[in-house]
Design an enzyme around this catalytic site. Structure first.
Site, mmCIF file in Angstrom:
data_model
loop_
_atom_site.group_PDB
_atom_site.id
_atom_site.type_symbol
_atom_site.label_atom_id
_atom_site.label_comp_id
_atom_site.label_asym_id
_atom_site.label_seq_id
_atom_site.Cartn_x
_atom_site.Cartn_y
_atom_site.Cartn_z
ATOM 1 N N GLY A 1 31.890 -60.506 -47.895
ATOM 2 C CA GLY A 1 30.973 -60.508 -49.031
ATOM 3 C C GLY A 1 30.784 -59.110 -49.584
ATOM 4 O O GLY A 1 31.076 -58.116 -48.912
ATOM 5 N N CYS A 2 30.317 -59.028 -50.824
ATOM 6 C CA CYS A 2 30.217 -57.720 -51.478
ATOM 7 C C CYS A 2 29.128 -56.864 -50.838
ATOM 8 O O CYS A 2 29.351 -55.695 -50.524
ATOM 9 C CB CYS A 2 30.005 -57.887 -52.977
ATOM 10 N N PHE A 3 27.924 -57.436 -50.627
ATOM 11 C CA PHE A 3 26.879 -56.659 -49.950
ATOM 12 C C PHE A 3 27.335 -56.280 -48.539
ATOM 13 O O PHE A 3 27.070 -55.174 -48.064
ATOM 14 C CB PHE A 3 25.586 -57.469 -49.843
ATOM 15 N N ALA A 4 28.022 -57.215 -47.880
ATOM 16 C CA ALA A 4 28.464 -56.958 -46.514
ATOM 17 C C ALA A 4 29.456 -55.804 -46.474
ATOM 18 O O ALA A 4 29.401 -54.946 -45.584
ATOM 19 C CB ALA A 4 29.086 -58.221 -45.918
ATOM 20 N N GLY B 1 29.698 -53.230 -48.501
ATOM 21 C CA GLY B 1 28.954 -51.973 -48.661
ATOM 22 C C GLY B 1 28.169 -51.611 -47.409
ATOM 23 O O GLY B 1 28.142 -50.454 -46.979
#
Lengths: 347, 347, 347, 347
Positions: free
Chosen positions: B153-156, B158
């Site tokens: 995932g994108c937040f993950a 980062g």
């Protein structure tokens, strides 16, 4: 109630513009004069174009000390250090005048601490400690009893209002992270690289991690309110917003704070406060824009070992000019919301 | 090296568009077919207008299992749950095909944990645990050895890249706050209230505090890398950006980490990594836009008791399609940067 | 084809950054040196942060004339007037060097006309008229045959490409309104009041109505192409975009142009052009961002008495650096799209 | 003056929100009830979050005809066609009620013309022609004398105010181009592709060139005011603004209008008008945001053969709710600026 005669020193910035917007509509205020060295002679609406038709005032270059003798309250909206350099003369000339200083010059109680935070010598160290810190929700009685108010910084307002209920409840113990996000108007009216539209419009970045100059005033206010060993890790960020400060405060409490208890603490803390609104969902900077409100929401993990408080304010209103008017109301015994009750625009 | 034949399932979203932008320019890739149920029959450039002139592909409505038999690798860019429902058929039809799944369906190793995070039954619980978690910086050897990759995932992405060096150095112990900020493209192509321009353009808000669905994959990856008791407090936020994830990670370390030691850990960690760039100053989402880079900066208090790591990625590239291409390169033994080396645009 | 040795004079601005982004990826180009007086000694990626990892070039303060002797082509990306002041020395030092000037200094054929438009004396009046106007779609053969190119202005590129097909078809007769809209990157890298984020982010305004300095080059190019009495009313506007020029051209034709005829004219005109894309619907600046494309759409009233042409370009690419590379390709006999064929990002 | 009892039908949109913001602060208004079918039962501040604390009203699902009997004036803020379908019942139930309709249903005097512009049958053709067109600057006496007002469209307000002085002076003869630019709030509260933040935030585009549905009301108003053969070419555009309509009107006058004469015409026209402000420089949408002002500037070529008028309004205030309140003031004999005098915010 008589009309309060008002002088504004350094009225050409965004803070000055907001002071004028609010005070021109205030039922007990009359702005007598506004100074702005670089714009002296220009009509106020030439700089603050939104005020065309609302005022015929013209910026002057009057000496603050001379102006102080003709008004009941003097707002100083000068760059850090400039107001302090004139303060002794102002107070000599008009010992009874109320002063509300929007700069950071008199927010700390200790000149050495100030010099470390602002990385320069203090221009009036002898006056440091003679101003009350103007966050009404934290220091209302002291403000009412004073004549000189140091208006808080915008990040500091968001941060202190986020954590004050916990501090007062004796719950502000444990590591705290303060994540602050600001719009571009907080950088003032002078164009600079960080507010250059091509760079700012699509960007998000941090700056001065762990060493922002508002940190000492935050620490001082919250320790005073009960957070004895409070020492937060704070990182401010620049967002492509114009107005707004959004604060996300993370607390890892020394003793667990269950969700219900957390909610109760904030319910009680917001109950009597005219400008604190507890939200079920998240605060939104879009919703407080143009107002003196600080919207608040809280969340805790089921085990109470992680606590999050989010707040949104308008940096130019509750974070600056609106709070200054709120302080003026307190200094003159007016209802605190006078001139500050209008809803913001949405969208 | 032969050309890799590629099928994309669900190619009409932003992730699909970025896959196409990157793969059409990749020297060893040939996109054989792109499906998109709602857009079947439409030229790809009718949906992804930037690709006019770059491809004559037309979206089809082909069954993923049928497509799988004709390609070397299948990218699935479907909404959560939809790819999983078709996965068994795909693997039956083409046991040797490589699969890179951009959804969250196979990122966790445990179906029960998935069902709690995504609040629904898993459509293919028997396949959970058979995918490698596709964060190359963390799991490169496992990805190289595998055929099935669950793209993070994108937040993950980062969050994990922010803390991985600390975890590997055995320093990820103590309370952690993860403050994430995302642009609107992370919400996909379907208009919704949170991405309605009048609401989003001037707003900053939090959502799902302490309970975002990426949290379990973050915890799993970082515990595996050495952060044994890692349990962060995470709050995602919506900013008026189009592209970008900015992560500010706060650690209150169990044992102090002085600034020099912190810097050394990240110097070493970034040294051999083609997509990690250690910055002196803050990362900026404007600077990684369109690229597969993750820019990083670190700061610690002088006493080492407060540590901050900030990272910036493009949520659609390193946070999605670029990382998927990076994983494809690993699956096929290509240099990791193949097709991903272009600089972004600035401004 | 040998590699073209390239020098860039004044490479620290947005135009210089885009030249570098494009030329570093150009298969036949090698950037030998980049000068930037204020940034001499700094790595290129210190200014153009997106180029970190893409180049190890360092800005120099070399004299343009000296640099000219070591390269095949010199791009000048200096403020108006500064390149012209050095041009005679450059041409003396290296009579055979190709020069592509991105400023407005040599776009007009008459020094007096230049001085009226730019409101200052021309620094090199003797050289005025010795440059070809570098709009390939209008002057391709002349560019191929020349050594010195004056790269068009961004508004001029949008305006000329909007009306060129009408001019060539002999249909550009009658009143014309040219409505131009620009993003903030057109103002360059130096912060100024009009690009101050708090002012620009929510604003739309006009400037220099009927008297923009690009007007003479537009008139000259279109009269030359057949619009004999062409004299448009032009108003440029500032929008809260970063990249992009959107032109809406209104023609009230002397003789009616029915919709079918209009469409046919543009179909033919765009057919062989690698960078003109005729759109059914409106062009969008979001879709040409980062590319050298000029997207076009046309509409006419049923009676043919009102004609509208809309175009969108990226001001820094087709409106500046991309067009300069297109001109370089022509000067060296390369395919016109070399180094310019990548699709843009969306969103 | 007694208090005006007010009903709002369809109050959950942006127009309804602005009506409430303005009317809750209006010294002679009392909002009795607000309907919103989809939000019936919800507090008004649940939809218009800015109004938290400003009102305790709850949306109802009351029938407009029933509500009409209990109020002095009914504002209808329904989608095109929906108000018209209920209008006969409203007028039967309450023949004396004042009606201000914010939709386009009754702006034209001819049902056939309406059906062509809106591409559907008119739901109440018998009532077409019984409403006054509510642009006070053009039709003040008729509005004062009427009971039913059709509030103008936002593009129409900007366009008519731009050209009205020329029409009245008999100078609106010759080709006219009307270039309109709107913010996203004009599209209403329902998310749609054109207002999806990833698409809108970086884009500028045209739509419905030469055939926008506001064109007939513009033509009708300006022909009535003296522009006998007026038939403009109009192209609306979408900009990444939230609030604002910017109009650039180009006139190629039949007889030259020298700059001095032009300026004189607008000086006279703006002189007595409370909401028209003639600017030396360009109007700016940022400056009229939140206000009922229409800022105006004019320019002409020295020979008087090209004339440009630019105006800026807030589409939700002067282009919608503010103008509706202005009309209400006229209907009830109040000063026109009552409740509309506050300055906007800047920035």
């Amino acid at each position: 109630m008589d009309t309060i005669r008002i002088g504004i020193v350094g009225g050409a910035g965004y803070g000055g513009g907001e002071l004028l917007r609010l005070l021109l509509a205030h039922p007990h205020a009359r702005v007598v004069e506004v100074t702005a060295k670089r714009n002296a002679g220009a009509p106020v609406h030439g700089v603050h174009e939104n005020l065309l038709g609302a005022t015929s005032l013209v910026f002057t270059d009057r000496d603050p000390a001379a102006l102080a003798r003709e008004v009941d309250v003097l707002f100083l909206a000068l760059p850090h250090g400039e107001g302090a350099a004139r303060m002794a003369a102002v107070l000599d000339a008009a010992p009874d005048v109320r002063v509300i200083d929007l700069s950071g010059d008199f927010r700390l109680a200790d000149a050495a601490e100030w010099e470390e935070a602002y990385e320069r010598p203090h221009p009036a160290p002898g006056l440091v400690g003679t101003f009350v810190y103007g966050l009404p929700e934290a220091f209302r009685p002291a403000i009412r009893a004073s004549r000189r108010v140091a208006n808080p910084g915008c990040f500091a307002t968001g941060a202190i209002l986020s954590l004050l209920p916990l501090a007062r409840a004796g719950l502000l113990a444990g590591p705290v992270a303060l994540n602050g996000v600001t719009g571009s108007s907080g950088s003032g009216t002078d164009p600079k690289p960080g507010t250059h539209h091509p760079e700012r419009a699509l960007d998000f970045r941090a700056y001065r991690p762990l060493r922002h100059q508002h940190l000492p005033e935050i620490v001082r206010a919250l320790r005073g309110a009960g957070g004895v060993a409070f020492q937060p890790a704070m990182v401010p960020h620049s967002a492509p917003l114009v107005r707004g400060i959004f604060t996300t405060a993370y607390l890892f409490p020394a003793a667990p704070i269950p969700p219900d208890r957390l909610r109760e603490v904030y319910d009680v803390a917001c109950a009597g406060e005219p400008f604190l609104r507890l939200r079920e969902e998240t605060p939104r900077v879009a919703v407080v824009k143009g107002t003196n409100f600080c919207d608040v929401a809280v969340a805790a993990s089921p085990d109470g070992r992680q606590v999050v408080v989010t707040t949104a304010i308008d940096n130019l209103v509750k974070g600056m000019a609106g709070q200054a008017v709120q302080n003026m109301n307190l200094l003159f015994g007016l209802p605190e919301i006078e001139g500050l009750s209008g809803p913001g625009m949405h969208p």
